[in-house]
Design a protein around this motif. Structure first.
Motif, PDB file in Angstrom:
ATOM      1  N   GLY A   1     -12.029  -2.177   0.697  1.00 46.99           N
ATOM      2  CA  GLY A   1     -13.176  -1.841   1.516  1.00 46.99           C
ATOM      3  C   GLY A   1     -13.910  -3.029   2.102  1.00 46.99           C
TER       4      GLY A   1
ATOM      5  N   ARG B   1      -8.523  -1.786   5.260  1.00 45.96           N
ATOM      6  CA  ARG B   1      -9.694  -1.503   4.417  1.00 45.96           C
ATOM      7  C   ARG B   1      -9.280  -1.086   3.011  1.00 45.96           C
ATOM      8  NH1 ARG B   1     -11.596   0.526   9.048  1.00 45.96           N
ATOM      9  NH2 ARG B   1     -10.965   2.661   8.587  1.00 45.96           N
ATOM     10  N   GLU B   2      -8.287  -0.241   2.916  1.00 46.80           N
ATOM     11  CA  GLU B   2      -7.819   0.222   1.599  1.00 46.80           C
ATOM     12  C   GLU B   2      -7.198  -0.919   0.813  1.00 46.80           C
ATOM     13  OE1 GLU B   2      -7.441   2.607  -1.524  1.00 46.80           O
ATOM     14  OE2 GLU B   2      -8.349   3.265   0.346  1.00 46.80           O
TER      15      GLU B   2
ATOM     16  N   GLU C   1      -5.701   8.206   9.798  1.00 38.35           N
ATOM     17  CA  GLU C   1      -5.812   7.767   8.412  1.00 38.35           C
ATOM     18  C   GLU C   1      -4.830   6.651   8.055  1.00 38.35           C
ATOM     19  OE1 GLU C   1      -7.345  11.656   6.068  1.00 38.35           O
ATOM     20  OE2 GLU C   1      -5.320  11.767   6.899  1.00 38.35           O
TER      21      GLU C   1
ATOM     22  N   ALA D   1      -7.608   1.228   8.860  1.00 38.18           N
ATOM     23  CA  ALA D   1      -7.774   2.040   7.647  1.00 38.18           C
ATOM     24  C   ALA D   1      -6.918   1.496   6.510  1.00 38.18           C
ATOM     25  CB  ALA D   1      -7.403   3.497   7.932  1.00 38.18           C
ATOM     26  N   VAL D   2      -5.698   1.095   6.820  1.00 36.52           N
ATOM     27  CA  VAL D   2      -4.815   0.519   5.790  1.00 36.52           C
ATOM     28  C   VAL D   2      -5.365  -0.802   5.298  1.00 36.52           C
ATOM     29  CG1 VAL D   2      -2.486  -0.363   5.348  1.00 36.52           C
ATOM     30  CG2 VAL D   2      -2.776   1.722   6.698  1.00 36.52           C
TER      31      VAL D   2
ATOM     32  N   PRO E   1      -3.239   0.138  -4.388  1.00 38.33           N
ATOM     33  CA  PRO E   1      -3.874   0.891  -3.302  1.00 38.33           C
ATOM     34  C   PRO E   1      -3.004   2.053  -2.836  1.00 38.33           C
ATOM     35  CG  PRO E   1      -3.772  -1.442  -2.766  1.00 38.33           C
ATOM     36  CD  PRO E   1      -2.996  -1.248  -4.010  1.00 38.33           C
ATOM     37  N   SER E   2      -3.639   3.181  -2.584  1.00 38.61           N
ATOM     38  CA  SER E   2      -2.916   4.370  -2.167  1.00 38.61           C
ATOM     39  C   SER E   2      -3.710   5.101  -1.094  1.00 38.61           C
ATOM     40  CB  SER E   2      -2.712   5.284  -3.380  1.00 38.61           C
ATOM     41  OG  SER E   2      -2.115   6.492  -3.003  1.00 38.61           O
ATOM     42  N   ILE E   3      -3.010   5.588  -0.080  1.00 33.61           N
ATOM     43  CA  ILE E   3      -3.633   6.361   0.991  1.00 33.61           C
ATOM     44  C   ILE E   3      -2.946   7.713   1.060  1.00 33.61           C
ATOM     45  CG2 ILE E   3      -4.010   6.552   3.486  1.00 33.61           C
ATOM     46  CD1 ILE E   3      -4.057   3.497   3.595  1.00 33.61           C
TER      47      ILE E   3
ATOM     48  N   VAL F   1       0.859  -1.176   0.000  1.00 32.70           N
ATOM     49  CA  VAL F   1       0.000   0.000   0.000  1.00 32.70           C
ATOM     50  C   VAL F   1       0.903   1.235   0.000  1.00 32.70           C
ATOM     51  CG1 VAL F   1      -1.754   1.305   1.255  1.00 32.70           C
ATOM     52  CG2 VAL F   1      -1.822  -1.189   1.248  1.00 32.70           C
TER      53      VAL F   1
END
Length: 63
Positions: free
Chosen positions: A61, A56-57, A48, A53-54, A39-41, A7
């Motif tokens: 989801g 889920r990304e 975040e 959260a990581v 995937p990118s956050i 990620v």
């Protein structure tokens, strides 16, 4: 089942100037594409990038 996924996390603190944010965002996308990371956050606070959260990304989801 064991899964392994990379990620891309971009960290831009809240107080960063607009000019630096824009420069960072444009180079971040080029780097992410060059590395072929899906995937990118984009984060500017610690919540975040918490594990949930990581996850889920990374799972699209579904976690």
């Amino acid at each position: 089942m064991l899964r392994n996924k990379t990620v891309f996390i971009a960290w831009v603190p809240v107080g960063t100037t607009l000019k630096l944010c824009m420069m960072y965002v444009s180079t971040k996308e080029q780097l992410r594409r060059a590395l072929d990371i899906g995937p990118s956050i984009h984060a500017n606070s610690l919540d975040e990038i918490e594990w949930g959260a990581v996850l889920r990304e990374a799972s699209g989801g579904k976690a």
